[in-house]
Design a protein around this motif. Structure first.
Motif, PDB file in Angstrom:
ATOM      1  N   ASN A  92       0.827  -1.198   0.000  1.00  0.00           N
ATOM      2  CA  ASN A  92       0.000   0.000   0.000  1.00  0.00           C
ATOM      3  C   ASN A  92       0.866   1.255   0.000  1.00  0.00           C
ATOM      4  O   ASN A  92       1.881   1.325   0.691  1.00  0.00           O
ATOM      5  CB  ASN A  92      -0.927   0.007   1.215  1.00  0.00           C
ATOM      6  N   ASP A 143       1.276   5.563   0.341  1.00  0.00           N
ATOM      7  CA  ASP A 143       0.741   6.705   1.073  1.00  0.00           C
ATOM      8  C   ASP A 143      -0.078   7.566   0.114  1.00  0.00           C
ATOM      9  O   ASP A 143       0.456   8.101  -0.863  1.00  0.00           O
ATOM     10  CB  ASP A 143       1.891   7.515   1.676  1.00  0.00           C
ATOM     11  N   SER A 144      -1.364   7.668   0.383  1.00  0.00           N
ATOM     12  CA  SER A 144      -2.232   8.432  -0.522  1.00  0.00           C
ATOM     13  C   SER A 144      -1.888   9.914  -0.543  1.00  0.00           C
ATOM     14  O   SER A 144      -2.244  10.624  -1.495  1.00  0.00           O
ATOM     15  CB  SER A 144      -3.697   8.254  -0.120  1.00  0.00           C
ATOM     16  N   GLY A 174       0.951   8.933  -4.651  1.00  0.00           N
ATOM     17  CA  GLY A 174      -0.481   8.984  -4.409  1.00  0.00           C
ATOM     18  C   GLY A 174      -1.137  10.225  -4.983  1.00  0.00           C
ATOM     19  O   GLY A 174      -2.266  10.169  -5.499  1.00  0.00           O
ATOM     20  N   LYS A 175      -0.439  11.358  -4.943  1.00  0.00           N
ATOM     21  CA  LYS A 175      -1.016  12.618  -5.414  1.00  0.00           C
ATOM     22  C   LYS A 175      -1.001  12.761  -6.934  1.00  0.00           C
ATOM     23  O   LYS A 175      -1.602  13.708  -7.466  1.00  0.00           O
ATOM     24  CB  LYS A 175      -0.278  13.795  -4.777  1.00  0.00           C
ATOM     25  N   THR A 182      -4.609  12.181  -7.557  1.00  0.00           N
ATOM     26  CA  THR A 182      -5.604  12.699  -6.598  1.00  0.00           C
ATOM     27  C   THR A 182      -5.491  14.199  -6.367  1.00  0.00           C
ATOM     28  O   THR A 182      -6.368  14.788  -5.726  1.00  0.00           O
ATOM     29  CB  THR A 182      -5.473  11.986  -5.238  1.00  0.00           C
ATOM     30  N   SER A 212      -0.865   4.862  -8.560  1.00  0.00           N
ATOM     31  CA  SER A 212      -1.441   5.992  -7.831  1.00  0.00           C
ATOM     32  C   SER A 212      -2.963   5.906  -7.803  1.00  0.00           C
ATOM     33  O   SER A 212      -3.597   6.255  -6.803  1.00  0.00           O
ATOM     34  CB  SER A 212      -1.010   7.306  -8.478  1.00  0.00           C
ATOM     35  N   ALA A 222      -3.697   3.416  -5.230  1.00  0.00           N
ATOM     36  CA  ALA A 222      -2.907   3.653  -4.019  1.00  0.00           C
ATOM     37  C   ALA A 222      -2.160   2.407  -3.554  1.00  0.00           C
ATOM     38  O   ALA A 222      -1.982   2.197  -2.352  1.00  0.00           O
ATOM     39  CB  ALA A 222      -3.786   4.195  -2.891  1.00  0.00           C
ATOM     40  N   SER A 223      -1.699   1.598  -4.505  1.00  0.00           N
ATOM     41  CA  SER A 223      -0.941   0.403  -4.134  1.00  0.00           C
ATOM     42  C   SER A 223      -0.264  -0.200  -5.360  1.00  0.00           C
ATOM     43  O   SER A 223      -0.644   0.089  -6.503  1.00  0.00           O
ATOM     44  CB  SER A 223      -1.848  -0.645  -3.491  1.00  0.00           C
TER      45      SER A 223
END
Length: 431
Positions: free
Chosen positions: A192, A194-195, A200-201, A204, A340, A343-344
């Motif tokens: 996993n 880190d969102s 992750g960004k 998002t 991304s 998220a994993s």
């Protein structure tokens, strides 16, 4: 005995014929100048000429996109909503990045079947370094992208230096790097991310200030006009066909309408997506590389004829290796965007229909399977078609098997159009 001064010799007659031929060549109108000389009638004449010569360009896929929007909007009013379009343009980036690398390979008339596995392996490398080993995410991202480029270069070495078929080399790469990814992820099979971290960004983060979307639309429109205007000035100074100012203004106006309409749509939802901005930057950069640099001209030349390129002094081996390195690098970048999105990094990364969609996007967008014709913008158009179909069918709750069949039908139609286009161009003497 008088001399007839009006008599002519064979040399004189030959000179007169050359003069007349030269005059005819001067007065002949280049078909690309019909637009400049005849206004709207010129556009229609130019369109008919391109149609007869098989120079369809991106017209079929653009018409296809319009048809997709009309059909799915009529079935579900949510299709053209700000949220759905924003989701489409974010989701398409991962596959689109991989497809950009595929465009380079297709321009050589070759294929890279390893890009799906390479994208998964690269995302696994980044996840292990960032999460398990505690590396800074920016360093993990750089290592992952570099690893993808090195993997692609290795495939290129086997193809260009050792003479192994690209199909066989990359098929072996598909299997090897899939196994490498599974081995890297370990028994758990999922890492996993880190969102709120860098990876992750990627999908998002949104620029929520309305000025961001409008500013980007203004910059895109202005840059297009300036580059087109200066390019036409250079062509005019060189005495070669150029587009009139009215044509440049019309094209700029159309681009401006599309750009600001997109900005309005983004600002009605979360704002301008970071993923879309990054994708556009890469598209502009790769388009410049292919169309404005000597390296890009070598890629196109190699796709046209390997032997002719070699005789022209092009380092065929170098170009081939670097093209596969570019393909591997973009596969890695696409893998990071796909990681991304969920998220994993997991065992399903790079599998499923990813490879098919990446190749299909390049072909549907207008890149020829036979080499020598295409642009990286084709990846954008093609992936828009594929993802739009997927989202439209999802809104209608269509079963997964039907999605595959429809996508296959679109791909087959595109390949048939490409084949017909090539035959038409050969008939017209332009291929």
């Amino acid at each position: 005995m008088s001399i007839d001064k009006t008599s002519t010799t064979p040399q004189d007659e030959h000179q007169v014929l050359n003069t007349e031929a030269a005059a005819a060549a001067v007065t002949a109108v280049d078909p690309r100048l019909l637009v400049q000389e005849q206004g709207l009638a010129g556009y229609l004449t130019e369109f008919r000429r391109k149609l007869k010569a098989g120079e369809l360009g991106s017209l079929p896929v653009i018409l296809g996109l319009v048809a997709i929007c009309v059909i799915f909007q009529s079935l579900n009013s949510a299709f053209l909503s700000a949220q759905n379009i924003s989701d489409i343009t974010v989701t398409m980036v991962g596959t689109g990045m991989i497809s950009v690398g595929i465009v380079f390979v297709l321009l050589l008339g070759e294929i890279d079947l390893s890009v799906g596995s390479v994208s998964g392996a690269s995302s696994a490398i980044a996840a292990v370094l960032a999460v398990n080993q505690g590396w800074p995410e920016w360093a993990a991202v750089l290592i992952a992208v570099a690893a993808g480029a090195v993997i692609g270069a290795a495939h290129g070495f086997f193809f260009a230096v050792l003479g192994a078929p690209a199909f066989a080399v990359t098929l072996a790469g598909l299997l090897f790097w899939l196994g490498f990814m599974l081995q890297t992820l370990g028994e758990n099979g999922t890492i996993n991310l880190d969102s709120d971290g860098l990876i992750g960004k990627l999908t998002t983060y949104f620029f929520t200030d309305v000025a961001a979307a409008y500013g980007l639309a203004a910059v895109v429109t202005a840059v297009f006009f300036i580059t087109s205007f200066l390019g036409n000035r250079r062509r005019q100074a060189a005495g070669i066909p150029f587009r009139p100012l009215s044509d440049t203004i019309m094209r700029t106006g159309l681009l401006g309408v599309v750009s600001f309409a997109a900005a309005v749509m983004y600002n009605q939802y979360k704002g301008l997506p970071l993923a879309t901005v990054i994708f556009l930057v890469f598209l502009v950069g790769t388009d410049f590389l292919l169309r404005r640099t000597s390296y890009g001209r070598k890629v196109f030349a190699l796709g046209g004829s390997v032997e002719a390129s070699r005789r022209a002094g092009i380092n065929v081996t170098m170009v081939r290796i670097t093209v596969f390195a570019i393909s591997g690098g973009f596969a890695a970048i696409g893998g990071l965007f796909l990681a991304s999105k969920i998220a994993s990094a997991n065992q399903s990364a790079g599998t499923g229909d990813l490879l098919m969609n990446a190749i299909a996007a390049a072909v549907i967008g207008g890149t020829s399977l036979f080499g020598g014709r295409g642009r990286t913008w084709n990846a954008l158009l093609g992936v828009l078609v594929i993802v739009s179909i997927q989202y439209g069918l999802q809104l209608e709750s269509i079963a997964e098997p039907v999605k595959y069949m429809i996508t296959a039908g679109v791909l087959l139609t595109t390949v048939v159009i490409d084949s017909i286009t090539r035959k038409t161009q050969k008939t017209a003497g332009r291929a």
